[in-house]
Write an enzyme that holds these catalytic residues in place. Structure first.
Site, short mmCIF file in Angstrom:
data_model
loop_
_atom_site.label_atom_id
_atom_site.label_comp_id
_atom_site.label_asym_id
_atom_site.label_seq_id
_atom_site.Cartn_x
_atom_site.Cartn_y
_atom_site.Cartn_z
CB VAL A 13 -1.03 0.12 1.12
CG1 VAL A 13 -1.96 1.16 1.02
CG2 VAL A 13 -2.26 -1.25 0.78
CB VAL A 17 6.57 5.16 0.32
CG1 VAL A 17 7.11 6.77 -0.47
CG2 VAL A 17 7.99 4.72 -1.17
CE LYS A 37 9.67 -4.27 6.60
NZ LYS A 37 7.80 -4.31 6.22
CB SER A 41 9.08 -12.01 4.33
OG SER A 41 7.34 -11.56 4.49
N GLY A 115 2.24 -5.81 6.57
CA GLY A 115 1.21 -5.64 5.72
C GLY A 115 0.21 -4.94 6.99
#
Length: 242
Positions: A13, A17, A37, A41, A115
């Site tokens: 999504v 960024v 982070k 994966s 996600g």
């Protein structure tokens, strides 16, 4: 604790960024912020196409990719499944302890999940469990197009049901030709969720530079509103804001 937890309504999504751009702008403003982070994966941390490398470039942090992302795997699956298939076990305590270590170097951390909030993350936790451990305000990154109202409102409701604060929503990938619909979606999300949409970040076509992304973030994201969160968190903690 100070910073933001950047999550999304789905994968691909624009979380990376957005996280990297906001961190980069804050660092330009003089804030000592880092990026984190925990699990990645799809690429190993050192891969220049991966999220850790993009976070490093956009944010301008001095830390290396494997410090930004200590646990990475090449197979593009949900982190828990990818780690399991590779014979690796990562626990919630490990990534939380690493977060606390990074706070010795940075006053604030912008943490990117994987996600959405219900993604199987570590061996013993979903993404939302990690967010609850950190208790950072959430930034929800969402698509600007058809379906985003449902996905975004559900994500916000799920976060609130778990006691989390949602600082705002950023719609990422907005195209000029769709702006009338994007604006309608923005207003509907705000009405139904009670959470402000803090930015309409444009769609970046092809290759883009750090400078282009940061300038767009300054123009299209309400950085001053996010600054208020950082300053309030720092004041509560009794720590300096920069």
């Amino acid at each position: 604790m100070s910073g933001f937890f950047i999550t999304a309504t789905d994968t691909e999504v624009g979380k990376t960024v957005v996280a990297g751009a906001i961190a980069g702008v804050f660092r330009e403003l003089g804030y000592n912020v880092g990026v984190y982070k925990p699990l990645q994966s799809g690429h190993v941390a050192s891969n220049p196409e991966g999220d850790a490398a993009r976070l490093k470039v956009l944010s301008g942090v001095p830390t290396q990719e494997n410090e930004i992302c200590p646990y990475s795997i090449e197979e593009p699956l949900a982190p828990r499944l990818a780690m399991k298939r590779a014979g690796r076990v990562v626990k919630l305590k490990e990534i939380t302890d690493y977060y606390n270590e990074l706070l010795k170097e940075f006053n604030s951390l912008f943490v990117e999940g994987a996600g959405g909030l219900a993604v199987p993350y570590t061996e013993d936790a979903l993404v939302i469990d990690f967010a609850k451990e950190l208790q950072l305000p959430l930034i929800v990154v969402a698509r600007p197009t058809l379906g985003t109202v449902n996905h975004t409102v559900l994500t916000i409701a799920y976060a609130k049901a778990h006691g989390l604060t949602v600082a705002g929503v950023i719609l990422s990938g907005c195209k000029e030709c769709e702006m009338e619909r994007v604006q309608e979606n923005k207003e509907m999300i705000e009405e139904l969720s009670g959470v402000p949409v803090l930015g309409l970040l444009p769609f970046f076509e092809g290759e883009f530079t750090k400078e282009e992304v940061l300038e767009s973030a300054k123009e299209y994201i309400m950085i001053s509103k996010l600054e208020e969160f950082i300053q309030n968190e720092s004041n509560v903690a009794g720590a300096p804001s920069i």
